[in-house]
Motif scaffolding. Structure first.
Motif, short mmCIF file in Angstrom:
data_model
loop_
_atom_site.label_atom_id
_atom_site.label_comp_id
_atom_site.label_asym_id
_atom_site.label_seq_id
_atom_site.Cartn_x
_atom_site.Cartn_y
_atom_site.Cartn_z
N VAL A 52 3.35 -0.79 4.22
CA VAL A 52 3.29 0.48 3.48
C VAL A 52 4.11 1.16 3.48
O VAL A 52 5.61 1.40 4.29
CB VAL A 52 2.15 1.03 4.93
N HIS A 53 3.88 2.13 2.70
CA HIS A 53 5.01 3.34 2.01
C HIS A 53 4.35 4.55 2.57
O HIS A 53 3.07 5.07 1.50
CB HIS A 53 5.76 3.10 0.78
N SER A 54 4.52 5.15 3.40
CA SER A 54 3.42 6.59 4.04
C SER A 54 4.50 8.20 3.77
O SER A 54 5.47 8.04 3.61
CB SER A 54 2.96 6.31 5.05
N TYR A 55 3.37 8.31 2.92
CA TYR A 55 4.47 9.73 2.09
C TYR A 55 3.90 10.35 3.02
O TYR A 55 2.73 11.40 3.88
CB TYR A 55 5.00 10.18 1.09
N ASN A 56 4.86 12.11 3.68
CA ASN A 56 4.82 13.26 4.24
C ASN A 56 5.74 13.95 4.52
O ASN A 56 6.85 13.83 4.26
CB ASN A 56 3.92 12.67 5.98
N ILE A 57 5.17 15.56 4.77
CA ILE A 57 6.15 16.36 4.17
C ILE A 57 6.23 17.03 5.70
O ILE A 57 6.98 18.43 5.84
CB ILE A 57 6.32 17.19 3.65
N SER A 58 5.25 16.87 6.55
CA SER A 58 5.34 17.42 8.25
C SER A 58 6.40 16.65 8.79
O SER A 58 6.44 15.78 9.16
CB SER A 58 3.98 17.38 8.90
N ALA A 60 -1.45 3.87 8.51
CA ALA A 60 -0.68 3.08 8.21
C ALA A 60 -0.09 1.98 8.96
O ALA A 60 -0.28 0.66 8.73
CB ALA A 60 0.97 3.60 8.19
N ARG A 61 -0.24 2.18 10.82
CA ARG A 61 0.32 1.20 11.72
C ARG A 61 -0.74 -0.01 12.01
O ARG A 61 -1.00 -0.82 12.20
CB ARG A 61 0.00 1.69 13.15
N TYR A 62 -2.14 0.91 11.31
CA TYR A 62 -3.78 -0.27 12.01
C TYR A 62 -3.50 -1.32 10.46
O TYR A 62 -3.91 -2.47 10.87
CB TYR A 62 -4.59 1.16 11.81
N MET A 63 -3.23 -0.20 9.29
CA MET A 63 -3.59 -1.32 7.97
C MET A 63 -2.02 -3.38 8.76
O MET A 63 -2.65 -3.83 8.29
CB MET A 63 -3.00 -0.42 6.49
N ILE A 84 6.33 -1.25 7.09
CA ILE A 84 6.21 -0.14 7.29
C ILE A 84 7.38 1.02 7.39
O ILE A 84 7.95 1.09 7.22
CB ILE A 84 4.94 1.13 8.45
N THR A 85 7.54 1.87 6.39
CA THR A 85 8.08 3.39 5.62
C THR A 85 7.56 4.16 5.72
O THR A 85 7.02 4.59 4.46
CB THR A 85 9.43 2.48 3.96
N TYR A 86 7.71 5.51 6.54
CA TYR A 86 7.69 6.76 6.52
C TYR A 86 8.24 7.46 5.94
O TYR A 86 10.21 7.59 6.49
CB TYR A 86 7.26 7.09 7.70
N VAL A 87 8.70 7.96 5.18
CA VAL A 87 9.32 8.16 3.78
C VAL A 87 8.82 9.91 4.03
O VAL A 87 7.67 10.64 3.79
CB VAL A 87 8.39 8.60 2.31
N GLU A 88 9.41 11.58 4.04
CA GLU A 88 9.55 12.48 4.11
C GLU A 88 10.30 13.17 3.10
O GLU A 88 11.51 13.42 2.84
CB GLU A 88 10.44 13.38 5.22
N ASP A 89 8.96 12.83 2.19
CA ASP A 89 8.58 14.42 0.91
C ASP A 89 7.58 14.16 0.62
O ASP A 89 6.31 13.61 0.98
CB ASP A 89 8.55 12.09 -0.04
N VAL A 93 0.69 -1.03 -0.14
CA VAL A 93 0.37 -0.17 0.05
C VAL A 93 0.91 1.16 -0.10
O VAL A 93 1.95 0.75 0.50
CB VAL A 93 -0.68 -0.26 1.46
N VAL A 94 0.32 2.07 -0.57
CA VAL A 94 1.26 3.45 -0.46
C VAL A 94 0.53 4.16 -0.23
O VAL A 94 -1.18 4.88 -0.28
CB VAL A 94 2.03 3.96 -2.32
N GLU A 95 0.52 5.54 0.80
CA GLU A 95 -0.60 6.21 1.68
C GLU A 95 -0.07 7.89 1.32
O GLU A 95 1.37 7.82 1.17
CB GLU A 95 -0.15 6.20 3.08
N ALA A 96 -0.56 8.56 0.32
CA ALA A 96 -0.01 10.29 0.93
C ALA A 96 -0.85 10.71 1.41
O ALA A 96 -2.01 11.17 1.51
CB ALA A 96 -0.97 10.30 -1.25
N GLY A 97 0.46 11.10 2.36
CA GLY A 97 -0.09 12.53 3.12
C GLY A 97 -0.28 11.48 4.48
O GLY A 97 -1.46 11.06 4.39
#
Length: 437
Positions: free
Chosen positions: A231-237, A220-223, A257-262, A209-213
């Protein structure tokens, strides 16, 4: 305290204070009586607003009652300039004056805002063109990659401690909950929302799964925890990602889970599911074609996408005060504009659900907790910031109650995908709400 810790603390305090709102704080000491034309302006303003059941108390104590009905609310204007600002541009001035303490309200704040929204909506059809132009909301700020980061910083990087005071304690969700039953707690309803989303995506162990924001990373944790997906989760905060990573590590989910700052625009790879909860409002309508193409190339042939967003019944700009003070760059799309995302890449729409009243209930729970922590928030920021956010929450409750705002969940897939369920029965085979939260 070490020098390093002291520097971090000093930097954190400076960043926090940077978010205190810059408001028109006029000297409210007034030593003159209102002029007759100022009383006339109040009466004219109320007629243009649809004659709601609102009385005005002026700076000297004089009261102007509503025409042909009893007042349910009282607006107290503290100085003459406040009146002129309100007449010139109520969309911007009402919020600024209330936050600055130059406008006070007697009565329930969400109820007042709902009353005003309904009255103005009915009256607007009769406005002269010049008034519509004068009171028009401005276009949202740019949501380009550089600007988007600053927009997000303005709102979401206020500090995790701030949001922890009033969001749910289950997964820190700053989006609409799902009240499967009206008596649910905020925690139960937010977990039910996450479950509802997962079922719509038809998740199975081993999927990607990819998550935008991703907000604070709760979905992501729930999934990962409940469905065994990667899960790959993208966020800029940066503030949100720091919390998300810490919580993922604490729960032993780092391998999933991979949290991506982008920025979401830099998503790479193909996935079984694409999901975005509460980010579309920040994308900007001019970026919808690019978002559509991104989803198309990110989804595997049998993949499913879900977008969850505040919306409207027809195109309309965000309230000027909300866009300027609270959510820079925000634009909630109409359902027609939403469908442009699907049409652009020949997606097949599988499901559209409107959770408008669920969001009104979510916001009511948030506001109750915010008010309970009001003294702490004043200490963290200041009184004007706190009043601004109370008005933002109250106005949002009112907007969803009055139908000015909607909450859409749209599920879609590639136009040629035939691996689809025959019906929606699997979404409701057992309750989405956990027994405990």
């Amino acid at each position: 305290m070490t020098d390093s810790t002291a520097r971090k603390t000093e930097r954190s305090e400076k960043e926090q204070k940077a978010h205190v709102l810059t408001l028109p704080l006029a000297d409210t000491r007034v030593d003159r009586e209102p002029h007759n034309y100022e009383r006339w302006l109040v009466t004219k303003l109320m007629r243009m607003a649809g004659s709601p059941p609102v009385r005005f108390r002026l700076w000297n104590g004089d009261v102007i009652e509503p025409e042909q009905q009893e007042a349910s609310f009282t607006l107290h204007l503290k100085d003459p300039k406040a009146l002129y600002s309100l007449v010139a541009n109520p969309n911007l001035a009402f919020g600024d004056l209330y936050a600055a303490g130059r406008l006070d309200i007697e009565g329930d704040l969400p109820d007042l805002m709902e009353t005003l929204y309904r009255a103005v909506h009915a009256a607007r059809e009769r406005w002269p063109r010049w008034l519509d132009a004068l009171w028009k909301n401005h276009n949202p700020r740019s949501t380009g990659i550089a600007e988007a980061k600053e927009n997000i910083h303005h709102h979401y990087d206020l500090g995790n401690e701030f949001y922890q005071l009033w969001l749910d304690q289950a997964e820190m969700q700053y989006t609409c909950a799902y009240y499967e039953e009206p008596e649910l707690t905020l925690e139960q309803a937010q977990l039910a929302k996450l479950e509802h989303v997962c079922r719509k995506l038809r998740l199975k162990p081993g999927m990607t799964v990819v998550e935008a924001g991703c907000g604070w990373g709760g979905l992501a944790r729930y999934m990962a925890r409940n469905y065994g997906v990667k899960v790959h989760s993208y966020n800029i905060s940066r503030e949100q990602l720091a919390y998300a990573r810490q919580e993922s590590e604490r729960q032993g989910l780092d391998g999933l889970i991979t949290y991506v700052e982008d920025d979401y625009r830099n998503i790479e790879g193909q996935y079984d599911a694409f999901v975005s909860i509460g980010m579309l409002e920040h994308v900007g309508k001019e970026n919808y074609p690019a978002l559509s193409e991104l989803i198309k190339r990110s989804l595997k042939p049998d993949g499913i996408a879900l977008l969850h967003s505040i919306g409207r019944n027809r195109p309309k700009l965000m309230n000027a005060w909300i866009e300027k003070r609270i959510f820079p760059g925000a634009y909630p799309p109409s359902i027609g504009e939403f469908m442009e995302i699907c049409e652009h890449s020949d997606f097949s729409v599988l499901d559209v659900e409107n959770l408008r009243l669920h969001y009104a209930q979510t916001l009511t729970h948030w506001m109750e907790r915010f008010e309970a922590s009001q003294d702490k928030i004043v200490e963290m920021y200041d009184e004007h910031f706190t009043r601004a956010w109370l008005l933002y929450l109250a106005g949002s409750i009112a907007a969803f109650r009055a139908g000015s705002l909607q909450l859409f969940q749209v599920v879609f897939t590639h136009g040629g995908n035939n691996k689809l369920p025959q019906n929606r029965g699997d979404l409701y085979t057992f309750p989405a709400t956990p027994e405990e939260a």
